[in-house]
Design an enzyme around this catalytic site. Structure first.
Site, PDB file in Angstrom:
ATOM      1  N   LYS A  44       0.861  -1.195   0.000  1.00  0.00           N
ATOM      2  CA  LYS A  44       0.000   0.000   0.000  1.00  0.00           C
ATOM      3  C   LYS A  44       0.887   1.232   0.000  1.00  0.00           C
ATOM      4  CE  LYS A  44      -3.216   3.076   0.815  1.00  0.00           C
ATOM      5  NZ  LYS A  44      -4.213   3.468  -0.213  1.00  0.00           N
ATOM      6  N   MET A  70     -10.254   6.446   0.033  1.00  0.00           N
ATOM      7  CA  MET A  70      -9.679   5.853   1.252  1.00  0.00           C
ATOM      8  C   MET A  70      -8.941   6.892   2.085  1.00  0.00           C
ATOM      9  SD  MET A  70     -10.844   2.931   0.536  1.00  0.00           S
ATOM     10  CE  MET A  70     -10.191   1.806   1.757  1.00  0.00           C
ATOM     11  N   CYS A 128      -2.330  10.076  -6.017  1.00  0.00           N
ATOM     12  CA  CYS A 128      -3.401   9.804  -5.072  1.00  0.00           C
ATOM     13  C   CYS A 128      -4.419  10.950  -5.168  1.00  0.00           C
ATOM     14  CB  CYS A 128      -2.902   9.682  -3.638  1.00  0.00           C
ATOM     15  SG  CYS A 128      -4.284   9.362  -2.499  1.00  0.00           S
ATOM     16  N   ASN A 192      -3.555   5.130 -12.315  1.00  0.00           N
ATOM     17  CA  ASN A 192      -4.240   5.158 -11.033  1.00  0.00           C
ATOM     18  C   ASN A 192      -5.723   5.343 -11.330  1.00  0.00           C
ATOM     19  OD1 ASN A 192      -4.842   5.620  -8.223  1.00  0.00           O
ATOM     20  ND2 ASN A 192      -2.728   6.296  -7.967  1.00  0.00           N
ATOM     21  N   SER A 193      -6.559   5.364 -10.305  1.00  0.00           N
ATOM     22  CA  SER A 193      -8.004   5.540 -10.531  1.00  0.00           C
ATOM     23  C   SER A 193      -8.269   6.868 -11.244  1.00  0.00           C
ATOM     24  CB  SER A 193      -8.734   5.534  -9.190  1.00  0.00           C
ATOM     25  OG  SER A 193      -8.177   6.517  -8.330  1.00  0.00           O
ATOM     26  N   GLY A 269      -6.817  -4.274  -9.525  1.00  0.00           N
ATOM     27  CA  GLY A 269      -7.269  -3.522  -8.343  1.00  0.00           C
ATOM     28  C   GLY A 269      -8.679  -3.915  -7.952  1.00  0.00           C
TER      29      GLY A 269
HETATM   30  O1  LIG Z   1      -7.441   6.965  -1.256  1.00  0.00           O
HETATM   31  C1  LIG Z   1      -6.387   6.283  -1.390  1.00  0.00           C
HETATM   32  O2  LIG Z   1      -5.719   5.816  -0.440  1.00  0.00           O
HETATM   33  C2  LIG Z   1      -5.973   6.079  -2.801  1.00  0.00           C
HETATM   34  N1  LIG Z   1      -6.962   5.741  -3.685  1.00  0.00           N
HETATM   35  C3  LIG Z   1      -6.716   5.591  -5.022  1.00  0.00           C
HETATM   36  O3  LIG Z   1      -7.627   5.282  -5.826  1.00  0.00           O
HETATM   37  N2  LIG Z   1      -5.453   5.781  -5.493  1.00  0.00           N
HETATM   38  C4  LIG Z   1      -4.426   6.108  -4.657  1.00  0.00           C
HETATM   39  O4  LIG Z   1      -3.271   6.262  -5.131  1.00  0.00           O
HETATM   40  C5  LIG Z   1      -4.691   6.248  -3.257  1.00  0.00           C
HETATM   41  I1  LIG Z   1      -3.129   6.699  -1.981  1.00  0.00           I
END
Ligand SMILES: O=C(O)c1[nH]c(=O)[nH]c(=O)c1I
Length: 309
Positions: A44, A70, A128, A192-193, A269
């Site tokens: 993580k 998150m 993020c 990433n998302s 993911g």
């Molecule tokens: O909310 C998160 O922890 C998070 N959630 C994501 O979808 N991508 C990221 O790089 C991270 I650091």
């Protein structure tokens, strides 16, 4: 069929691994990944010290994927460094995801990783979308240049970056131009998302997650076309670097698409979150079947060989 491949000179039993953030926050999850059919694994994204992250509910399953805010919950970098020190690298490579809240935090963490002489490979998370008040470095091209320069001079080994999705050819060109200035950036993980999406429950007329008025990163089937485009865009623009594909993968066909687009490893993911670590065995069987039908013996025969019209 043989799904073995290589990444930065290291052998992998399969071109599959988890996406950072999924099934990798704590030791028992990491141990399950180590025991799974994944060919590699990543921790993580971590900060200097432990974080609780955003208030719950902060993850929700959607009809074609997921939404999450998150908020970077993690056990702090020393926890993952301890894990890295006891990992069996003969079993599979371990990647170490770093997401410092400041440049200094990132430099402190990579210095500690360097001093630990761990074989783990660093993936700097520049994308993020869920820390309130923190803009994504991946979308601030000057900040991107600065952090790559700083880490390149502070960290003596090759490392990689986790990028957000881009949606404009000019941005692919500009980001690739920056990345190509840094030889130590050995790999690029796309994507990433897709940040700050919103989904609605029409019965309650309410958003689905608590943080950020319901805004969160989108993953799963929704993002597959964007993920494939980013993998292929950087594969074409960064011939000296390896690409790790991430986004929208839940079947062997999706894995095959990412490999064809230029990925060397494919991360999972949302589908991993929903199915658990047994998904890697299923994806291997499905990928092997596709290769058998097409008469491919090795991944290298088709990897990166996407045809245009
Ligand atoms: O909310 C998160 O922890 C998070 N959630 C994501 O979808 N991508 C990221 O790089 C991270 I650091």
């Amino acid at each position: 069929l043989d799904l073995s491949t290589f990444f930065l000179g290291r052998p992998l039993a399969a071109p599959l691994m988890n996406a950072s953030g999924v099934w990798c926050n704590v030791t028992n999850q990491l141990n399950a990944l180590a025991k799974s059919e994944a060919g590699a694994m990543v921790t993580k994204s971590c900060t200097l010290v432990r974080r609780d992250g955003n208030p719950e509910p902060r993850y929700h399953t959607l009809s074609m994927g997921s939404i999450n805010s998150m908020g970077l919950p993690n056990e702090g970098h020393l926890y993952y460094l301890d894990y890295a020190q006891q990992h069996d690298y003969e079993n599979k490579p371990l990647f170490f995801s770093v997401a410092g809240l400041t440049l200094d935090d990132n430099l402190t963490m990579v210095a500690q990783i360097q001093d630990a002489y761990t074989p783990a490979m660093v993936e700097i998370n520049l994308s993020c979308p869920n820390v309130p008040g923190k803009a994504q470095i991946g979308y601030d091209f000057e900040a991107l240049d600065v952090i790559l320069a700083e880490i390149s001079s502070a960290y003596a080994r090759p490392f990689g970056v986790k990028l957000p999705p881009y949606f404009d050819i000019a941005h692919f060109d500009e980001v690739a131009e920056i990345l190509n200035r840094y030889d130590k950036v050995a790999f690029v993980t796309c994507i990433n998302s897709i940040g700050n999406g919103l989904m609605i429950d029409i019965n309650s007329e309410t958003v689905l997650i608590k943080p950020k008025q319901g805004f969160g990163g989108i993953g799963g089937e929704y993002v597959l076309p964007t993920a494939l485009a980013n993998v292929n865009a950087f594969y074409r623009r960064c011939p000296e670097k390896s690409i790790i594909g991430c986004g929208g993968v839940s079947t062997g066909e999706h894995v095959f698409m990412h490999l064809l687009a230029g990925a060397s490893i494919v991360q999972v993911g949302t589908a991993l979150y929903e199915e658990g670590v047994d998904i890697f065995a299923r994806l291997k069987i499905e990928l092997a079947r596709i290769m058998q039908q097409k008469g491919y013996q090795k991944i290298e025969e088709y990897q990166g060989k996407l045809k245009t019209i």
